[in-house]
Design a protein around this motif. Structure first.
Motif: not given
Ligand code: GUN
Ligand code: ZN
Length: 433
Positions: A163-164, A201, A207, A211, A215
């Motif tokens: 998680m970004d 994710p 996300s 990301q 992933t």
């Protein structure tokens, strides 16, 4: 190592029962035996014939209790053990108000290790022998859970959450660090002992496209890993996802666009679906996972089990602790039954028990390893006492059939109905009966 022979009533499924009269779908033996050696089931069936080949095996007599395969929980959050029953909100507020702060604490490896022990105890106390778990964003949390499960020879499928964005810094990684940490955990744990890795994710909202791109690359590089995420649980979540990914045809298309859908994909909730999304799930073999206690607790909505099944989709079922309110797969079936009732759908009790054992094992592609009492499979077994409480005891005096008994346990049972749980042949509960 000495063999162990369990005696009791034995129930195991061969395929999903079409209904109560489908007796070919399962074996039920009044006086049954299960012989365990080195963590595996070497024989099961009629007690006299299993005992005849059991040599000097240690006998544990569980009569009149019922022996079944251990339960499988397909969606649970390990770092949410201390926020079960947090009052008052629906999904996005619940995540921001309770969940992210609790998960932030799992940066501390000592806390993660302590909670991993409590978590595994809770699972086996409730009869769950395999779980598919979200860890926190911190690699240390996944490390703690895998190590704990490995120490117990417990089958565990888990992953560090990626998680970004759209969460506090304390629970964020970056596209690159999420990829790197997950890759290192895959190298360390996927296929080690009874562990498998689930690329995790959290959901589209947390996300960035960068990301999800990485992933997808990680999933492509590790096609035998699982992928777990959340899908269409709540209307505000769906609307926010549509804002963030305005080019996507719908919510599922976000994941589809990054190559995240396959038969190894587990999609928690999957409640408010468009027709196209259902078609894409059917085409890719991705699995929705029904989380009844969570869906009621957060007021998320009613899972359309029959509608999805009619399209050839195989649904899983799970607790979703800590939005879910019970670790018990029995209580999960209880609430699941009621959610289906609200939609005029019927969950027959034999199908229900198949679902939390062999059914969830099939979703994982592991029915040759877990979910039954077949010889050659892993010795994960629950011992069920249908008279565990006074209320159950009174009710059981009127039970006339196996289906009656199972339904009483499903509606009224919890960890008290689990007299014992064996993981790789080893009893986990303190008071053996
Ligand atoms: N969606 C994204 N994260 C979560 C979570 O932790 N629990 C539930 N129920 N839904 C989610
Ligand atoms: Zn969840």
């Amino acid at each position: 190592m000495t063999d162990t022979l369990l005696r009791g009533r034995v129930l195991t499924f061969h395929y999903e029962p079409a209904g109560p009269e489908d007796t070919d779908a399962y074996s039920y033996i009044e006086d049954g035996g299960v012989l365990m050696r080195d963590g595996l089931i070497v024989a099961s069936g009629d007690y006299e014939s299993v005992a005849a080949d059991a040599g000097d095996a240690e006998l544990i007599d569980h009569r009149p209790y019922l022996l079944m395969a251990g339960f499988i929980d397909l969606h649970i959050h390990f770092p949410q053990v201390q926020i079960v029953a947090s009052w008052g909100s629906q999904l996005l507020d619940w995540l921001n108000g309770y969940t992210f702060p609790a998960e932030a604490e799992y940066a501390n490896a000592q806390h993660a290790r302590a909670m991993a022990g409590r978590f595994c105890d809770l699972l086996t106390d409730h009869g769950t022998t395999t779980a598919v778990a979200f860890c926190s964003v911190h690699a240390a949390s996944a490390e703690a859970l895998f190590s704990e499960a490995d120490d117990r020879n417990m089958r565990m499928i888990a992953g560090k959450t990626m998680m970004d964005r759209n969460a506090p810094d304390a629970v964020l990684d970056t596209a690159q660090s999420g990829y790197d940490d997950s890759k290192a955990l895959i190298e360390r744990w996927h296929g080690t002992g009874r562990a498998s890795y689930a690329i995790t994710p959290r959901f589209a909202i947390t996300s960035t496209p960068e990301q999800l791109e990485l992933t997808g690359a990680l999933a492509g590089e590790n096609p035998d890993c699982y992928i777990q995420t959340h899908l269409s649980e709540n209307h505000d979540e769906i609307a926010f996802t549509a804002e963030l990914y305005s080019d996507a045809r719908d919510y599922l298309d976000v994941y589809e666009g990054y190559g995240l859908l396959s038969p190894n994909t587990l999609l928690g909730h999957a409640i408010h679906l468009k027709d196209r999304e259902i078609g894409a799930m059917a085409d890719t073999g991705a699995h929705p996972v029904f989380c009844p206690t969570s869906n009621l607790f957060l007021g998320s909505g009613l899972f359309d089990d029959a509608g999805l099944r009619a399209r050839g989709i195989q649904n899983g079922i799970a607790t979703d602790i800590g939005a879910g309110t019970s670790y018990s797969m029995l209580q999960t079936l209880n609430e699941g039954y009621k959610i289906l009732q609200l939609q005029g759908q019927k969950l027959h009790t034999l199908r229900a028990y198949h679902w939390i054992t062999r059914g969830n094992a099939e979703v994982l592609g592991m029915a040759d390893k877990i979910g039954t009492l077949d010889a050659g499979t892993e010795a994960d077994i629950v011992v069920i006492n249908a008279r565990a409480t006074t209320a159950m005891d009174v009710r059981m005096d009127r039970a006339k059939s196996l289906s009656d008994e199972l339904f009483v346990v499903q509606m009224m049972g919890d960890d008290r109905a689990i007299a014992q749980t064996y993981v790789s042949g080893v009893p986990q509960k303190k008071e053996t009966t």
